[in-house]
Design an enzyme around this catalytic site. Structure first.
Site, PDB file in Angstrom:
ATOM      1  N   GLU A   1     -25.522   8.208  -0.202  1.00  0.00           N
ATOM      2  CA  GLU A   1     -26.805   8.254   0.519  1.00  0.00           C
ATOM      3  C   GLU A   1     -26.896   7.162   1.574  1.00  0.00           C
ATOM      4  OE1 GLU A   1     -31.595   8.516  -0.283  1.00  0.00           O
ATOM      5  OE2 GLU A   1     -30.377   7.378  -1.693  1.00  0.00           O
TER       6      GLU A   1
ATOM      7  N   GLU B   1     -45.337  20.323  -1.003  1.00  0.00           N
ATOM      8  CA  GLU B   1     -46.166  20.756  -2.129  1.00  0.00           C
ATOM      9  C   GLU B   1     -45.873  19.994  -3.421  1.00  0.00           C
ATOM     10  OE1 GLU B   1     -43.705  24.618  -3.825  1.00  0.00           O
ATOM     11  OE2 GLU B   1     -45.437  24.950  -2.558  1.00  0.00           O
TER      12      GLU B   1
ATOM     13  N   GLU C   1     -46.441  12.494   5.659  1.00  0.00           N
ATOM     14  CA  GLU C   1     -46.809  11.651   4.519  1.00  0.00           C
ATOM     15  C   GLU C   1     -48.025  10.768   4.756  1.00  0.00           C
ATOM     16  OE1 GLU C   1     -43.562   9.579   2.720  1.00  0.00           O
ATOM     17  OE2 GLU C   1     -42.532  11.450   2.215  1.00  0.00           O
TER      18      GLU C   1
END
Length: 178
Positions: free
Chosen positions: A116, A135, A93
């Site tokens: 989570e 992508e 990133e």
């Protein structure tokens, strides 16, 4: 404690699953619980040698706005080592790698409807690697003053919870080292 009677899958997607459980409460009442099952994730607070923080800006479709965040990503496979995931996500990133990682604990992001868990890391002694976002990620890297970024967390300019918690934990960790 609540005892699960039955579980059914309501939705099974690429990122998450939605489950519906029938449960018995401690007082004997039978009710349902719907929740999101998430694979888990990591988030990294990358801090440069001169005290700057590296952030990514990206569009978040569910809230229809751009957010400034610390680099983060979900586990690619069950049982993935959180540190290895953190290393991968930082480079993918931001294009940076780190020689030093410090574990800052974990957070439950939304325990009212999701399981989570995000593991948080402080990354230091940064050096250039190769940025390679997924992508479906369009990211803009920002290098910001750390103290100014802390203020943005406090005053509400930064609203992403993993970013706020990660930055604040890193801030107090670094402050304690002085």
């Amino acid at each position: 404690m609540e005892k699960t009677i039955t579980t059914s899958v309501i939705f099974n997607g690429m990122l998450l699953r939605v489950l519906k459980d029938e449960v018995v409460l401690e007082n004997g009442v039978v009710t349902t619980r719907e929740y999101v099952q998430h694979p888990g994730a990591v988030a990294v607070v990358p801090v440069t040698d001169d005290g700057k923080i590296i952030l990514v800006e990206q569009y978040r479709y569910p809230i229809k706005q751009m957010l400034l965040e610390i680099p983060a990503g979900k586990f690619d496979k069950p049982g993935e080592n959180p540190l290895e995931c953190a290393k991968r996500e930082l480079e993918e990133e931001t294009g940076y790698r780190a020689q030093e990682y410090t574990y800052l604990g974990y957070i439950h992001t939304t325990p009212g409807f999701s399981n989570e868990v995000i593991h948080l890391y402080l990354a230091r002694k940064l050096y250039k690697g190769t940025m390679d976002p997924d992508e479906d990620e369009i990211l803009k890297v920002h290098i910001k003053d750390f103290d100014e970024t802390v203020q943005k967390c406090i005053n509400g300019e930064i609203t992403d919870v993993k970013t706020i918690v990660g930055i604040m934990r890193a801030y107090f960790k670094l402050r304690g080292e002085k």
